[in-house]
Write a protein that holds these residues in place. Structure first.
Motif, PDB file in Angstrom:
ATOM      1  N   ARG A  58       0.813  -1.254   0.118  1.00  0.00           N
ATOM      2  CA  ARG A  58      -0.185  -0.006   0.054  1.00  0.00           C
ATOM      3  C   ARG A  58       0.754   1.185  -0.029  1.00  0.00           C
ATOM      4  O   ARG A  58       0.535   2.115  -0.531  1.00  0.00           O
ATOM      5  N   VAL A 113       0.538  -5.757  -7.316  1.00  0.00           N
ATOM      6  CA  VAL A 113       0.155  -4.244  -7.590  1.00  0.00           C
ATOM      7  C   VAL A 113      -0.989  -3.742  -6.776  1.00  0.00           C
ATOM      8  O   VAL A 113      -2.039  -4.362  -6.710  1.00  0.00           O
ATOM      9  N   TRP A 114      -0.850  -2.787  -5.835  1.00  0.00           N
ATOM     10  CA  TRP A 114      -1.903  -2.230  -5.146  1.00  0.00           C
ATOM     11  C   TRP A 114      -3.247  -2.077  -5.673  1.00  0.00           C
ATOM     12  O   TRP A 114      -4.323  -2.670  -5.171  1.00  0.00           O
ATOM     13  N   GLU A 115      -3.220  -1.355  -6.850  1.00  0.00           N
ATOM     14  CA  GLU A 115      -4.486  -1.100  -7.515  1.00  0.00           C
ATOM     15  C   GLU A 115      -5.261  -2.437  -8.122  1.00  0.00           C
ATOM     16  O   GLU A 115      -6.627  -2.483  -7.930  1.00  0.00           O
ATOM     17  N   ASP A 116      -4.366  -3.644  -8.365  1.00  0.00           N
ATOM     18  CA  ASP A 116      -5.271  -4.741  -8.677  1.00  0.00           C
ATOM     19  C   ASP A 116      -5.486  -5.666  -7.812  1.00  0.00           C
ATOM     20  O   ASP A 116      -6.276  -6.486  -7.486  1.00  0.00           O
ATOM     21  N   ASP A 117      -4.551  -5.841  -6.345  1.00  0.00           N
ATOM     22  CA  ASP A 117      -4.379  -6.667  -5.470  1.00  0.00           C
ATOM     23  C   ASP A 117      -5.023  -6.108  -4.166  1.00  0.00           C
ATOM     24  O   ASP A 117      -4.797  -7.001  -3.109  1.00  0.00           O
ATOM     25  N   LYS A 118      -5.433  -5.231  -4.046  1.00  0.00           N
ATOM     26  CA  LYS A 118      -5.919  -4.273  -2.805  1.00  0.00           C
ATOM     27  C   LYS A 118      -6.903  -5.426  -1.948  1.00  0.00           C
ATOM     28  O   LYS A 118      -6.956  -5.146  -0.842  1.00  0.00           O
ATOM     29  N   TYR A 119      -7.379  -6.092  -2.601  1.00  0.00           N
ATOM     30  CA  TYR A 119      -8.680  -6.838  -2.012  1.00  0.00           C
ATOM     31  C   TYR A 119      -8.184  -8.097  -1.744  1.00  0.00           C
ATOM     32  O   TYR A 119      -9.272  -9.069  -1.548  1.00  0.00           O
TER      33      TYR A 119
END
Length: 63
Positions: free
Chosen positions: A15, A40-46
């Protein structure tokens, strides 16, 4: 250099990571238990970082 880290730290580093010289890697991503995949945060934050069966290992790679 690769450093194994706990899931909490993997999510935190992912993050706040401003540098492209530090990669957060995950073994088990897309059921690939032999290789590590860059997160990658945008793709894998969930991503469920605490599901040890699906994502057994996280590493920080310093380039």
């Amino acid at each position: 250099m690769e450093i194994t880290i706990m899931p909490f730290l993997a999510k935190l580093f992912l993050r706040i990571n401003p540098s492209k010289k530090v990669l957060i890697m995950c073994r088990g991503y897309s059921e690939d238990f032999d290789n590590f995949t860059e997160l990658v945060w945008e793709d894998d934050k969930y991503l469920d970082f605490f599901d040890k069966n699906s994502y057994p290992q996280f590493q920080v790679w310093i380039l």
